[in-house]
Scaffold this active site. Structure first.
Site, PDB file in Angstrom:
ATOM      1  N   LEU A 141       1.877  -3.806   9.601  1.00 46.13           N
ATOM      2  CA  LEU A 141       2.992  -4.439   8.890  1.00 46.13           C
ATOM      3  C   LEU A 141       2.531  -5.495   7.894  1.00 46.13           C
ATOM      4  O   LEU A 141       3.354  -6.281   7.409  1.00 46.13           O
ATOM      5  CB  LEU A 141       3.952  -5.084   9.905  1.00 46.13           C
ATOM      6  N   SER A 142       1.270  -5.527   7.545  1.00 41.56           N
ATOM      7  CA  SER A 142       0.774  -6.590   6.663  1.00 41.56           C
ATOM      8  C   SER A 142       1.358  -6.499   5.254  1.00 41.56           C
ATOM      9  O   SER A 142       1.389  -7.499   4.529  1.00 41.56           O
ATOM     10  CB  SER A 142      -0.753  -6.549   6.584  1.00 41.56           C
ATOM     11  N   MET A 143       1.833  -5.302   4.849  1.00 42.59           N
ATOM     12  CA  MET A 143       2.428  -5.146   3.517  1.00 42.59           C
ATOM     13  C   MET A 143       3.945  -4.959   3.586  1.00 42.59           C
ATOM     14  O   MET A 143       4.577  -4.571   2.599  1.00 42.59           O
ATOM     15  CB  MET A 143       1.790  -3.953   2.800  1.00 42.59           C
ATOM     16  N   ASN A 245       3.558  -9.388   3.510  1.00 41.78           N
ATOM     17  CA  ASN A 245       4.005 -10.085   4.709  1.00 41.78           C
ATOM     18  C   ASN A 245       3.060 -11.278   4.896  1.00 41.78           C
ATOM     19  O   ASN A 245       2.164 -11.272   5.738  1.00 41.78           O
ATOM     20  CB  ASN A 245       3.960  -9.140   5.911  1.00 41.78           C
TER      21      ASN A 245
END
Length: 291
Positions: A141-143, A245
């Site tokens: 979910l880093s992007m 994120n």
């Protein structure tokens, strides 16, 4: 080669045979047939007279021998040879040996048209993936919210042959040296957004990303960064990357600038899931660098 043999004997005729141990003469059971043994076993050229104790008529028989190569011993033909089966005769065993000695199966024959087509297709596919574009899968979910877990995208590699990366480009890249020192390898690939390029001064202050003293207007991030970052000058041939994120991304604000040589390509299109198919390049392209 012609050999003339003159034999004189008394009837009934005898066949001349020599055994392995003692020489002896055997009476031919058929008086009308003369039996001959190989030359090496014949007892000649001496004249032979036999006294059988009876009055026998004497006659002379002249024989001519011709050397015939067809009489020499040859290998026995294959049981499968001949015209009975309609085949070419004698080549089946050779085919079996060749079949067993194959390094590759018949369908992988390098000389066949199908195999050549397959190999050309593979070569073109690999060349396309290495030099032009490749698909990628989003594992984290880093992007988020730009990319969610499970999204699939296409990263192109042609643009950076002609220009350097711009701010707001979403790039995929191999782990930089600083990460490889802690256990990552070239096989570990990341995806982040470029926020600053070489020569830029970047910092995070009061929930704002500042580049060269100017706050960036970033509508694509999930939430403002909840941390402070002192100013960093991006070195030559490097970029500064961050995840959309911002509070849940392992990026340049932790491990520093990214060398350009580690960039693999630029994300241009999301093809999965079907309800989220879209381009991934922001309008305006590199215009943000001119603000």
């Amino acid at each position: 080669m012609m050999v003339m043999i003159s034999l004189h004997f008394s009837t009934p005729p005898l066949a001349f045979l020599k055994s392995d141990s003692n020489s002896r003469f055997l009476k031919n059971p058929n008086p009308n047939f003369i039996q001959f043994t190989p030359k090496s076993q014949l007892l000649f050229p001496q004249r032979l007279n036999f006294n059988t104790g009876t009055n026998l008529n004497r006659r002379t028989l002249s024989c001519y021998g011709i050397k015939d190569s067809s009489e020499t011993t040859k290998s026995a033909p294959s049981l499968d040879s001949g015209d009975g089966g309609g085949g070419d005769g004698g080549d089946d065993d050779k085919g079996e040996v060749e079949e067993k000695n194959r390094l590759f199966p018949e369908w992988l024959d390098f000389t066949s048209d199908d195999a050549q087509t397959v190999f050309v297709a593979i070569a073109v596919s690999l060349a396309f993936r290495y030099f032009i574009a490749e698909p990628r899968y989003i594992p984290s979910l880093s992007m988020y919210p730009t990319f969610d877990v499970g999204d699939r995208l296409v990263a192109e590699k042609v643009s950076y042959y002609f220009r350097k990366p711009c701010a707001n480009d979403i790039v995929i890249f191999k782990s930089p040296p600083v990460l490889q020192e802690v256990g990552y390898t070239d096989a570990d690939v990341f995806i982040k957004r470029i926020v600053a390029k070489e020569g830029d001064l970047v910092e995070v202050h009061n929930g704002k990303l500042m580049v060269n003293g100017v706050a960036r207007n970033e509508k694509f991030i999930l939430e403002p960064p909840g941390y402070e970052m002192t100013p960093i000058r991006v070195p030559e041939n490097s970029v500064f990357v961050m995840g959309d994120n911002r509070n849940n991304s392992y990026d340049s604000h932790v491990w520093g600038p990214l060398p350009l040589k580690n960039i693999i390509g630029r994300s241009v299109f999301r093809y999965w899931p079907p309800n989220r198919v879209s381009g991934t390049v922001l309008e305006g392209g590199c215009a943000v660098d001119k603000q």
